[in-house]
Enzyme design. Structure first.
Site, PDB file in Angstrom:
ATOM      1  CG  ASN A 192     148.272  -7.059  44.312  1.00 56.71           C
ATOM      2  OD1 ASN A 192     147.211  -6.254  44.063  1.00 56.71           O
ATOM      3  ND2 ASN A 192     149.011  -6.900  45.186  1.00 56.71           N
TER       4      ASN A 192
ATOM      5  CE  LYS B   1     147.882  -2.087  47.534  1.00 60.47           C
ATOM      6  NZ  LYS B   1     148.065  -2.914  46.629  1.00 60.47           N
TER       7      LYS B   1
END
Length: 362
Positions: free
Chosen positions: A245, A143
């Site tokens: 997350n 990411k």
């Protein structure tokens, strides 16, 4: 100096890559095997460069090595700073065969990876993370990105590194606040996927805060092992990867509200995880005992247990509406059905979420 180097592989077919973990690695590693051509551009910042740039340059013997030194801090994770990397690449006439090297924390790693994804439509890059948070989280998984004033990490790309080198010696120069911020992401892995690791953390968190080398190596290895397994199953966050997350939707709202850099990412995630745990309790999934375990560990790690005092439920809701996990306008959160069992869902009572926000917004 320890001679033990732990290595694991992020299994992504032809784009698989190694993660090497150990001490004194920068001083004794030849990383040319990860370099695509004859040229290297090291991207670092004003804090890390005086500490580790010389050792890093020595890790690429025989290569033409250029350097760009960025200002330090989350506030600089933006288009203007990203363009400094492109400026240097173009001024030094780097080609598609160049390799970028990210030497620093998560901000440097995210921006270097994004620059690598974009420059001439994609060049190779290497991660050399120097903070605990970047070692256990942002350097692994591909990411990359920058922040926007309206939302964190909203502009970016998936771009996997050629390799990740984690030298635990770099943690000895970290301020205590940065160590605690990194521990938030370490604790996250225990909560979402590995109850046994969570128990280990409860026994060893003070050693981690005190930067015990053996404890750090074990925690980093187990964290990377967990993340590598999740990324191998879901590289582009189509489903499972979103569990990484936990606490981040609440946490990103805190960071955006406070102004990037005023709260460290890990500090915001620490408070955000306790909000996610609280909501999970209100939904009947976790016990009050589970909640106290999480709260105690967060506090012992030196992390905040509540958001900024001036945040309101309405402010949280407006900021959480801008989240990459949301689908068709529906707020999706990572919650815990049990310790070690995370889920990504929009199926929760709005009243329960409001109760959590009211409880934490004082």
């Amino acid at each position: 100096m320890s001679s033990v180097v732990q290595e694991l592989i992020v299994e992504l077919g032809e784009r698989s890559y190694p993660i090497r973990i150990g001490d004194s690695l920068l001083g004794r590693s030849n990383l040319n095997e990860w370099v695509a051509g004859d040229r290297v551009m090291i991207v670092t910042n004003t804090t890390v460069a005086p500490l580790y740039l010389a050792q890093t340059r020595a890790s690429f013997p025989g290569k033409v090595t250029d350097t760009v030194v960025l200002p330090d801090g989350e506030a600089y994770k933006n288009w203007e700073t990203l363009n400094l990397i492109f400026d240097d690449l173009l001024q030094h006439q780097h080609s598609r065969k160049t390799t970028l090297v990210a030497l620093g924390g998560g901000v440097v790693g995210d921006m270097t990876g994004f620059a690598a994804a974009c420059y001439q439509r994609g060049v190779a890059f290497i991660q050399i993370p120097t903070t605990l948070l970047s070692q256990v989280d942002s350097s692994v998984g591909g990411k990359t990105g920058i922040n926007h004033p309206l939302g964190k990490n909203m502009i970016g790309a998936f771009h996997q590194p050629a390799g990740v080198l984690i030298d635990t010696d770099t943690l000895q120069t970290l301020p205590p606040r940065e160590v605690s911020a990194g521990l938030a992401e370490v604790i996250k892995y225990g909560l979402i996927r590995d109850p046994e690791f969570l128990g280990w953390l409860e026994e060893h968190v003070e050693e981690l805060v005190g930067l015990d080398p053996a404890a750090l190596t074990e925690a980093i290895y187990r964290s990377c092992l967990c993340k590598a397994d999740v990324v191998a199953q879901d590289e582009r966050e189509g489903g499972l990867r979103a569990i990484l997350n936990l606490g981040h939707t609440f946490g990103h709202a805190i960071e955006t509200h406070a102004g990037y850099g005023n709260w460290l990412h890990g500090e915001a995630v620490g408070a955000g995880m306790l909000m996610a745990v609280d909501l999970s309790v209100r939904l009947g999934w976790l016990s009050l005992q589970d909640q106290e375990r999480a709260r105690s560990l967060i506090i012992r790690a030196g992390l905040p247990e509540a958001p900024p005092r001036d945040m309101t439920p309405d402010r949280f809701m407006s900021l959480m509406a801008v989240d990459k996990k949301n689908v068709d306008g529906a707020l999706r959160l990572v919650l815990l059905q049990r310790i070690g069992g995370a889920t990504v869902t929009s199926e929760f009572a709005g009243a329960a979420l409001n109760e959590t926000l009211m409880a934490f917004c004082r």
